[in-house]
Design an enzyme around this catalytic site. Structure first.
Site, PDB file in Angstrom:
ATOM      1  N   GLU A 340       0.808  -1.223   0.000  1.00 26.37           N
ATOM      2  CA  GLU A 340       0.000   0.000   0.000  1.00 26.37           C
ATOM      3  C   GLU A 340       0.847   1.282   0.000  1.00 26.37           C
ATOM      4  O   GLU A 340       0.536   2.228   0.713  1.00 26.37           O
ATOM      5  CB  GLU A 340      -0.946   0.002   1.203  1.00 26.37           C
ATOM      6  CG  GLU A 340      -1.964  -1.113   1.114  1.00 26.37           C
ATOM      7  CD  GLU A 340      -2.855  -1.218   2.349  1.00 26.37           C
ATOM      8  OE1 GLU A 340      -4.055  -1.420   2.158  1.00 26.37           O
ATOM      9  OE2 GLU A 340      -2.351  -1.138   3.474  1.00 26.37           O
TER      10      GLU A 340
HETATM   11  C1  ACM Z   1      -1.979  -5.409   4.004  1.00 18.41           C
HETATM   12  O1  ACM Z   1      -3.054  -5.906   4.405  1.00 18.41           O
HETATM   13  N1  ACM Z   1      -1.903  -4.120   3.724  1.00 18.41           N
HETATM   14  C2  ACM Z   1      -0.795  -6.225   3.839  1.00 18.41           C
END
Ligand code: ACM
Length: 533
Positions: A340
């Site tokens: 992310e």
């Molecule tokens: C995640 O759930 N951002 C690895």
């Protein structure tokens, strides 16, 4: 011979004929819905994870006031320590003294024997043999880890309270996957070491051998770093919702690592980067591209923070942090996140991850990263942790498959199967639901070996499985345990037992764990489709 129970008749007859019980037991062939709730399976059929091979036969060994735990060979301190730990674990429920003595010679099988046999067959590095007969129980393994796992099986063969008899029989057992993990996020909400030790005990009991700790995120930095003290002192002083947060000192961290190691649980520390770093950016203005520190963050958004990829100071920072963390880590892996990173342009992300991976290598460790690294340049040997789900784009899965085919081992943590923070259903109070609801059956009823086969991932690339527990909405021990239990036992089963998933057999074995979970005061979710007693 114990009284035969109707639903087990077929299995026990097979056992008397010398057949392998585990296959039939795991299938739960003759468990009609009408008799499921009334009949608890016999001890060998309750084991979770189910052993690779079980044979129930003849009378067993009654533990009593004279029972001694014997370890060998003499002078093997680690085996003795495994014996001491087993004695400690058995003394509470049995009320027996269970002295531990070194040496197996001349004992002719009396008591509980723990022995190393480097040539033991069918047990691999972590497996074991267990043989129970009236004179005693013998646990045999190639390694102390195998003996530890054997001891956990022995615990499950005894009643949750009272001394009892280890039923007669033999087990030969070995895990399917080398990596059987759980992840705990102590960044979104802080948890003290004592709570995490409790989780380690629960994991080790079911042969889960890795605890991945998500130590840093936007909302908090939880591990002391001597060269950058404000990370923990200031960056650790908040959490989701505005609570006080907290951090672990290095001594506390070492204590947890040692506690886990004694239970053959490896701790994999994660410092998430280049995103998920607001706590670090808030602690040190110099880490920001504009030289200005943001406020600490107590919400639950993701993807808004990034390390300053163009700044030399950033790389001094990660070198210091990963160097200190490597020194605290006896295991082989350092996890560097990489998920992310929505505020880091793709080219910057790849350039940054190149350098971060090199730092991990410089400190003699192997990289683990979330699977987004697949779209950049994973370093040779880097392990990728897949957290996609049924709606993950084909191109993203294809990048993971290409990395797997190029030799990168995969840890599978499908969010719509193994994310323990996903709600069970619409009635679950804690948790999130962005990957959908994850009922107990869904968490268990899939095959890691073939899970990504449709995208081209070979079964041989699967290093194992891990169940992450993110804590944006989870701040207390009861909530943590409610979300983890009983789904974490599905992870334990998938990671260890090689048989194809079989909900009928598994759910009966899961139900049989209820008195054990109750004995530990675990507030587990009583899923409606499990035949709890
Ligand atoms: C995640 O759930 N951002 C690895």
């Amino acid at each position: 011979m114990r009284v035969l129970r109707r639903t087990l008749g077929t299995l026990l007859v097979l056992g008397l004929l010398g057949g392998c019980l585990s296959c039939a037991a795991a299938r739960g062939d003759d468990a009609g819905p009408g008799d499921r709730r009334a009949e608890a399976p016999a001890p060998y059929e309750q084991l979770l994870p189910a052993p690779a091979s079980v044979r129930a036969a003849g009378p067993g060994y009654p533990l009593g006031p004279g029972t001694v735990i014997r370890t060998g060979p003499v002078g093997d301190d680690e085996v003795r320590r495994v014996g001491e730990l087993l004695a400690e674990q058995l003394r509470g429920p049995t009320g027996l003294p269970l002295p531990v003595v070194e040496g197996l010679e001349g004992t002719a099988g009396a008591g509980i024997l723990l022995r190393i046999d480097a040539r033991a067959e069918g047990v691999g590095e972590e497996g074991y043999r267990l043989e129970s007969a009236p004179r005693g129980v013998t646990l045999t393994a190639r390694t102390p880890a195998g003996l530890f796992h054997a001891g956990q099986t022995l615990r499950q063969l005894l009643p949750p309270a009272g001394a009892g008899t280890v039923p007669g029989g033999q087990i030969t057992d070995a895990p399917r996957f080398a990596y059987r993990g759980a992840m705990l996020d102590i960044a979104r909400h802080f948890f003290p070491v004592e709570q995490v030790k409790r989780y380690v005990d629960q994991l080790a009991r079911y042969k889960v051998n890795t605890l991945h700790l998500h130590l840093t995120d936007d909302q908090g930095w939880r591990i002391a770093v001597d060269s950058w003290p404000r990370l923990a002192e200031y960056g650790g002083g908040s959490e989701v919702g505005g609570g006080p947060g907290g951090h672990w000192t290095k001594d506390q961290y070492r204590d947890l690592v040692a506690y886990a190691a004694a239970r053959y649980v490896d701790v994999v520390p994660e410092i998430d980067m280049p995103g998920h770093v607001n706590a670090a950016l808030a602690s040190y203005a110099e880490l920001n591209c504009d030289g200005k520190a943001p406020e600490r963050y107590t919400g639950i958004k993701v993807g808004f923070s990034s390390l300053c990829v163009g700044k030399d100071r950033t790389y001094e920072f990660i070198d210091d942090v990963l160097g200190e963390l490597a020194a605290l880590t006896p295991g082989r892996y350092l996890h560097i996140g990489g998920d992310e990173a929505h505020s880091t342009p793709a080219a910057d992300y790849a350039a940054f991850m190149d350098r971060a991976q090199a730092v991990v290598g410089k400190y003699g460790k192997t990289v683990v990263a979330w699977h987004q690294l697949a779209a950049a340049r994973p370093a040779p040997g880097a392990v990728l942790q897949y957290w996609g789900h049924d709606k993950t784009a084909a191109a993203e899965k294809a990048a993971v498959a290409a990395a797997a085919k190029a030799g990168h081992p995969l840890i599978l943590s499908p969010a719509d199967r193994l994310y323990l923070d996903m709600k069970y259903d619409a009635t679950t109070k804690p948790g999130l639901a962005w990957a959908g609801y994850v009922p107990v059956r869904r968490a268990y009823d899939w095959d890691p070996g073939t899970y990504l086969a449709g995208s081209g991932v070979p079964a041989s690339a699967v290093l194992g499985v891990e169940a992450p527990l993110w804590t944006e909405t989870i701040a207390t021990r009861p909530d943590l345990e409610f979300m983890a239990f009983p789904r974490i036992l599905g992870l334990a089963e998938l990671g260890w037992n090689p048989a194809p998933p079989d909900w009928s057999g598994y759910s009966r074995r899961l139900a049989a764990q209820a008195p054990r979970l109750d004995a530990e005061s675990i507030t587990y979710y009583r899923a409606p489709d499990v035949p709890w007693p």
